[in-house]
Design an enzyme around this catalytic site. Structure first.
Site, PDB file in Angstrom:
ATOM      1  N   GLU A  40     -12.419   3.414  -3.805  1.00  0.00           N
ATOM      2  CA  GLU A  40     -11.841   3.159  -2.484  1.00  0.00           C
ATOM      3  C   GLU A  40     -11.415   1.704  -2.328  1.00  0.00           C
ATOM      4  O   GLU A  40     -10.389   1.414  -1.732  1.00  0.00           O
ATOM      5  CB  GLU A  40     -12.840   3.530  -1.369  1.00  0.00           C
ATOM      6  CG  GLU A  40     -13.077   5.025  -1.231  1.00  0.00           C
ATOM      7  CD  GLU A  40     -11.809   5.799  -0.861  1.00  0.00           C
ATOM      8  OE1 GLU A  40     -10.844   5.194  -0.366  1.00  0.00           O
ATOM      9  OE2 GLU A  40     -11.787   7.023  -1.081  1.00  0.00           O
ATOM     10  N   TYR A 123     -13.114   2.299   7.448  1.00  0.00           N
ATOM     11  CA  TYR A 123     -12.484   3.251   6.538  1.00  0.00           C
ATOM     12  C   TYR A 123     -13.373   3.495   5.303  1.00  0.00           C
ATOM     13  O   TYR A 123     -13.690   4.641   4.964  1.00  0.00           O
ATOM     14  CB  TYR A 123     -11.096   2.743   6.082  1.00  0.00           C
ATOM     15  CG  TYR A 123     -10.608   3.524   4.895  1.00  0.00           C
ATOM     16  CD1 TYR A 123     -10.070   4.793   5.067  1.00  0.00           C
ATOM     17  CD2 TYR A 123     -10.777   3.037   3.595  1.00  0.00           C
ATOM     18  CE1 TYR A 123      -9.693   5.558   3.971  1.00  0.00           C
ATOM     19  CE2 TYR A 123     -10.401   3.789   2.502  1.00  0.00           C
ATOM     20  CZ  TYR A 123      -9.860   5.041   2.696  1.00  0.00           C
ATOM     21  OH  TYR A 123      -9.506   5.794   1.620  1.00  0.00           O
ATOM     22  N   ASP A 141      -7.203   5.481   7.185  1.00  0.00           N
ATOM     23  CA  ASP A 141      -6.367   4.462   6.531  1.00  0.00           C
ATOM     24  C   ASP A 141      -4.923   4.621   7.023  1.00  0.00           C
ATOM     25  O   ASP A 141      -4.667   5.389   7.959  1.00  0.00           O
ATOM     26  CB  ASP A 141      -6.465   4.589   5.000  1.00  0.00           C
ATOM     27  CG  ASP A 141      -5.839   5.886   4.489  1.00  0.00           C
ATOM     28  OD1 ASP A 141      -5.458   6.746   5.312  1.00  0.00           O
ATOM     29  OD2 ASP A 141      -5.710   6.043   3.264  1.00  0.00           O
TER      30      ASP A 141
END
Ligand code: SF4
Length: 358
Positions: A40, A123, A141
């Site tokens: 991520e 996020y 996002d």
């Protein structure tokens, strides 16, 4: 408006579509929170295709939180070389050290605790919590903002943090208790391969085609709304590849600020002429014997744009060049193996046969 839209209706079609259409990506094969975290962070600001190779190499070298916590800084930056935004990996290391200190080197299965780690925002916390631990937390996002604003015909400015917070707050109560991670990934995937950011959306193949206001109205230009970006400051620089028969000069950048702590070729503000570049090197001691003008290059940071001119300068002997402590005179192989040179200089590394990110 998103506040008036029943977001729950989006869940089932998104989950079914995701099962049938998701791309086969290395980080989708794991529920290990560390692997998900690494992917991520890498995926922020970097394309999926580019991340694949980096992800596997990073995990081979640093397979768990404790190895990340212990990694020496230059090696860590070298592993990140080519991905840019180096503060991302520095913050990961800070967080890893905290996890070793407080959580025995494990990621806590708790959204709020994950959210408090350095470099982890709503996020990333939502992605880790939902994918690794099945916690029903959203991960909003740019893709998710775009598709939800399109579905609900919401004209909030998606460049503003408050829009992201609004969407996160609206998603929290409707997150499915089963497969919350798949729902988050489904939304990201719809944004990535159906509701495209820079091209016409592929509505006919979208699982939300019958639920989407923007598709009904054909108002793709209108949603999502993005306020105009501020203009970037232009900075002219001259990059110098200075070498003798064996060695090349590189310097360590200051600890704070842009590209902090990374290595660079000597460079000066302004566009120097060939003569000025030769004079500059001579003033530092070495005697230039050859100069070649390299093509101009540009590198765009978020707030600054470097417009670069470059020269390759051969000298008879590099010894004594540069400031003690920050300048290194090294063989090409050592630079290649050990020192991270940011991609801002990529246009020039190839002139000395340095490959980036290997
Ligand atoms: S139907 Fe079209 S505009 Fe609406 S979310 Fe899907 S791809 Fe985007």
């Amino acid at each position: 408006m998103l506040e008036d839209y029943d977001l729950k209706n989006l869940i089932s079609p998104a989950l079914a579509w995701f099962e049938a259409n998701k791309r086969d990506l290395p980080w989708r094969k794991t529920k290990d929170p560390y692997g998900i975290w690494v992917s991520e962070i890498m995926l922020q600001q970097t394309r999926v295709e580019a991340v694949k190779g980096y992800y596997e190499r990073f995990l081979d070298s640093l397979p768990d939180i404790s190895s990340l916590a212990q990694c020496e800084e230059d090696r860590l930056l070298k592993l990140w070389e080519g991905l840019g935004y180096y503060n991302r990996v520095r913050n990961m290391q800070k967080a890893a050290r905290l996890l070793v200190e407080k959580y025995e080197g494990r990621m806590p299965a708790d959204y709020s605790e994950v959210l408090h780690l350095p470099g982890i925002g709503a996020y990333t916390a939502g992605a880790i919590a939902s994918i690794a631990f099945d916690i029903p937390a959203p991960a909003v996002d740019g893709n998710v903002l775009r598709i939800l604003c399109r579905v609900a015909e919401d004209d909030s400015d998606i460049r503003q943090e408050k829009t992201k917070k609004k969407v996160t707050d609206l998603l929290f109560p409707i997150m499915p208790s089963e497969k919350p991670g798949s729902f988050n990934q489904a939304m990201m995937e719809i944004g990535a391969i159906r509701c495209l950011p820079n091209a016409a959306p592929l509505c006919e193949k979208c699982p939300w085609k019958d639920l989407c206001g923007t598709r009904r109205q054909g108002a793709f230009e209108r949603y999502p709304y993005r306020s105009p970006l501020k203009e970037r400051r232009i900075e002219k620089r001259t990059v110098l590849l200075i070498m003798d028969g064996e060695r090349i000069a590189i310097e360590k950048r200051p600890k704070e600020g842009l590209l902090a702590g990374l290595y660079q070729f000597p460079n000066l503000l302004g566009h120097l002429t060939r003569r000025e570049a030769v004079d500059y090197v001579r003033q530092q001691g070495p005697d230039p014997v050859y100069i070649e003008t390299l093509p101009a290059a540009k590198h765009v940071f978020s707030h600054i744009e470097w417009q670069m001119r470059g020269y390759l300068i051969r000298v008879s002997d590099l010894s004594g060049f540069g400031e003690e402590g920050s300048t290194l005179l090294l063989e090409r192989d050592r630079i290649q193996k050990e020192y991270a040179i940011p991609s801002a200089f990529a246009a020039y590394t190839r002139y000395i046969n340095l490959e980036k990110g290997k």
